[in-house]
Design a protein around this motif. Sequence first.
Motif, PDB file in Angstrom:
ATOM      1  N   ARG A 271       2.172   1.889  -3.509  1.00 19.60           N
ATOM      2  CA  ARG A 271       1.128   2.465  -4.361  1.00 19.60           C
ATOM      3  C   ARG A 271       0.938   3.940  -4.051  1.00 19.60           C
ATOM      4  O   ARG A 271       0.750   4.762  -4.958  1.00 19.60           O
ATOM      5  N   ALA A 272       1.016   4.310  -2.776  1.00 18.89           N
ATOM      6  CA  ALA A 272       0.859   5.719  -2.403  1.00 18.89           C
ATOM      7  C   ALA A 272       2.018   6.562  -2.927  1.00 18.89           C
ATOM      8  O   ALA A 272       1.823   7.686  -3.404  1.00 18.89           O
ATOM      9  N   VAL A 273       3.239   6.025  -2.854  1.00 16.79           N
ATOM     10  CA  VAL A 273       4.401   6.761  -3.354  1.00 16.79           C
ATOM     11  C   VAL A 273       4.282   6.983  -4.860  1.00 16.79           C
ATOM     12  O   VAL A 273       4.571   8.072  -5.375  1.00 16.79           O
ATOM     13  N   VAL A 274       3.844   5.969  -5.595  1.00 17.08           N
ATOM     14  CA  VAL A 274       3.655   6.117  -7.041  1.00 17.08           C
ATOM     15  C   VAL A 274       2.581   7.161  -7.332  1.00 17.08           C
ATOM     16  O   VAL A 274       2.741   8.019  -8.215  1.00 17.08           O
ATOM     17  N   ALA A 275       1.489   7.127  -6.576  1.00 16.82           N
ATOM     18  CA  ALA A 275       0.398   8.072  -6.808  1.00 16.82           C
ATOM     19  C   ALA A 275       0.812   9.508  -6.525  1.00 16.82           C
ATOM     20  O   ALA A 275       0.306  10.445  -7.156  1.00 16.82           O
TER      21      ALA A 275
ATOM     22  N   ASP B 236       0.828  -1.208   0.000  1.00 13.62           N
ATOM     23  CA  ASP B 236       0.000   0.000   0.000  1.00 13.62           C
ATOM     24  C   ASP B 236       0.860   1.255   0.000  1.00 13.62           C
ATOM     25  O   ASP B 236       0.534   2.256  -0.654  1.00 13.62           O
ATOM     26  N   ARG B 237       1.965   1.218   0.736  1.00 10.38           N
ATOM     27  CA  ARG B 237       2.851   2.373   0.770  1.00 10.38           C
ATOM     28  C   ARG B 237       3.474   2.621  -0.606  1.00 10.38           C
ATOM     29  O   ARG B 237       3.597   3.774  -1.045  1.00 10.38           O
TER      30      ARG B 237
ATOM     31  N   ALA C  22      -3.104  -2.964  -8.272  1.00 10.73           N
ATOM     32  CA  ALA C  22      -3.067  -1.888  -9.282  1.00 10.73           C
ATOM     33  C   ALA C  22      -2.258  -2.388 -10.472  1.00 10.73           C
ATOM     34  O   ALA C  22      -1.056  -2.102 -10.573  1.00 10.73           O
ATOM     35  N   PRO C  23      -2.879  -3.142 -11.385  1.00  6.98           N
ATOM     36  CA  PRO C  23      -2.137  -3.740 -12.505  1.00  6.98           C
ATOM     37  C   PRO C  23      -1.434  -2.738 -13.407  1.00  6.98           C
ATOM     38  O   PRO C  23      -0.480  -3.102 -14.097  1.00  6.98           O
ATOM     39  N   ASP C  24      -1.869  -1.487 -13.409  1.00 10.01           N
ATOM     40  CA  ASP C  24      -1.227  -0.481 -14.252  1.00 10.01           C
ATOM     41  C   ASP C  24      -0.205   0.351 -13.478  1.00 10.01           C
ATOM     42  O   ASP C  24       0.176   1.434 -13.907  1.00 10.01           O
ATOM     43  N   LEU C  25       0.270  -0.182 -12.377  1.00  9.07           N
ATOM     44  CA  LEU C  25       1.132   0.580 -11.468  1.00  9.07           C
ATOM     45  C   LEU C  25       2.361   1.147 -12.164  1.00  9.07           C
ATOM     46  O   LEU C  25       2.738   2.295 -11.936  1.00  9.07           O
ATOM     47  N   GLY C  26       3.007   0.372 -13.016  1.00  8.43           N
ATOM     48  CA  GLY C  26       4.242   0.819 -13.637  1.00  8.43           C
ATOM     49  C   GLY C  26       4.061   1.516 -14.970  1.00  8.43           C
ATOM     50  O   GLY C  26       5.051   1.874 -15.617  1.00  8.43           O
TER      51      GLY C  26
ATOM     52  N   VAL D 134       6.287  -5.583  -4.332  1.00  9.66           N
ATOM     53  CA  VAL D 134       5.933  -5.114  -5.678  1.00  9.66           C
ATOM     54  C   VAL D 134       4.857  -6.003  -6.285  1.00  9.66           C
ATOM     55  O   VAL D 134       3.921  -5.508  -6.924  1.00  9.66           O
ATOM     56  N   ALA D 135       4.971  -7.317  -6.081  1.00 14.76           N
ATOM     57  CA  ALA D 135       3.962  -8.230  -6.624  1.00 14.76           C
ATOM     58  C   ALA D 135       2.585  -7.935  -6.047  1.00 14.76           C
ATOM     59  O   ALA D 135       1.573  -7.895  -6.785  1.00 14.76           O
ATOM     60  N   ARG D 136       2.490  -7.734  -4.730  1.00 12.17           N
ATOM     61  CA  ARG D 136       1.197  -7.437  -4.109  1.00 12.17           C
ATOM     62  C   ARG D 136       0.662  -6.091  -4.600  1.00 12.17           C
ATOM     63  O   ARG D 136      -0.548  -5.922  -4.785  1.00 12.17           O
TER      64      ARG D 136
END
Length: 404
Positions: free
Chosen positions: A214-218, A211-212, A249-253, A242-244
């Motif tokens: 994902r927040a940093v990417v956002a 979760d952290r 969020a499959p479009d994370l990268g 990273v896997a979780r």
Amino acid sequence: GPVRRRHVLYVPGYDPEAKARSRSLFVRELIRYGRRFGLTERAVTPVEPTPEGVAWRIRAARDDWRTETTFEVLLWDDIVVRDFRRPVPACLLPLAGSMADALASGLTARLFRFNWVFACVTIYPAVMVLLLGIGAVLLAWGVAALGRLAGLPAPIGWVAGLAVAAAGIRAVRPHYGRLYVWHLLHDWLFNWQHGAGRRPDYEARVERFADRLRAVVAEAGDMDEILVLGHSSGAGMAVEVVARAFERAPDLGRRGPALAILTIGTSLPVAAFNRRAGKILANLARVMREPDVLWVEYQAPQDWLNAAGFSPLRDLPLDLAPAACVNPVIRSARFAEITSEKTYRTMLRSPFRMHFQFMMANDRPGEYDFLAMMVGPIALADRVRDPAAAARLVQPVGPEAEPT
């Protein structure tokens, strides 16, 4: 293009002192690196709390480049501290059970076929505890035998023998601590439990770290690179995080800054070779197939605590076609080339010193350059694409540092 802003999410290894050690090691090595390679600026802010740990920011510059890096430590040392607080006698039955399971399931045999030096490290604490037990029994028997020769009743002789054996164990325990027996004992138990799916505290922390991420990417804004760094036991955790995150969020990268994983000094096979490690294997396969993240692994055969030579595609039952895998890129750190002769000799005499060289300053330029990866202008993807150009960017201007 050059990296001007970077966010590092660092997952330490199985270390009860990770919070304090990470900061002091980083600052000390940045100073050494700056003197050796002529950084014109190396400013580090005070530590700040983050949702899952602590962080500090670094401004570094040399000649025509300047970067700002946020170095955030994802802390799970509270889990390790709880493990270390278990009395050693309470660990003996789990140790015996885990070693028996490892032998019966073939885990130990797989480790020896893979890398016999690394395998010896994994059984080292069990062997040392067994030797201590045998020594205590022989000491008790010897004292009892002397009591019989002196004409003492047998019960008194055995009581005296047990008392002497207990005193001998107490005398030896601090020496075992200096030999890292207790640290590696807890580390083995943790990895075996994790591989067997028996660490819900660890699983919950991985979810929080995901979760952290994902927040940093956002919140990345104009960030150029987000680097998920894992050392030792933290290497496997970094990949799982990273896997979780990609599961949710499959479009994370696909948006924002470049996303990369850097694993160093990994001990992943200890958990991944477990016959019940299905969840770990699924996480690894998820990242190995993911084209929107780069995973780079640096290994060192001189490091006994590093599973050097490990390739998840070759060594794990993942049922993946090689053509479907884009990760990991596996490289050698080449410690003998990037450190001075004096530093290298010092490292060879101390396994833990060698293990932490992954996070220490170079003496000489090379593809593997931890400080340049953290605060330099070259993204990890560009570094592995053109190692020679990356090495040319930092040339020494000061004397080689004394080994630490």
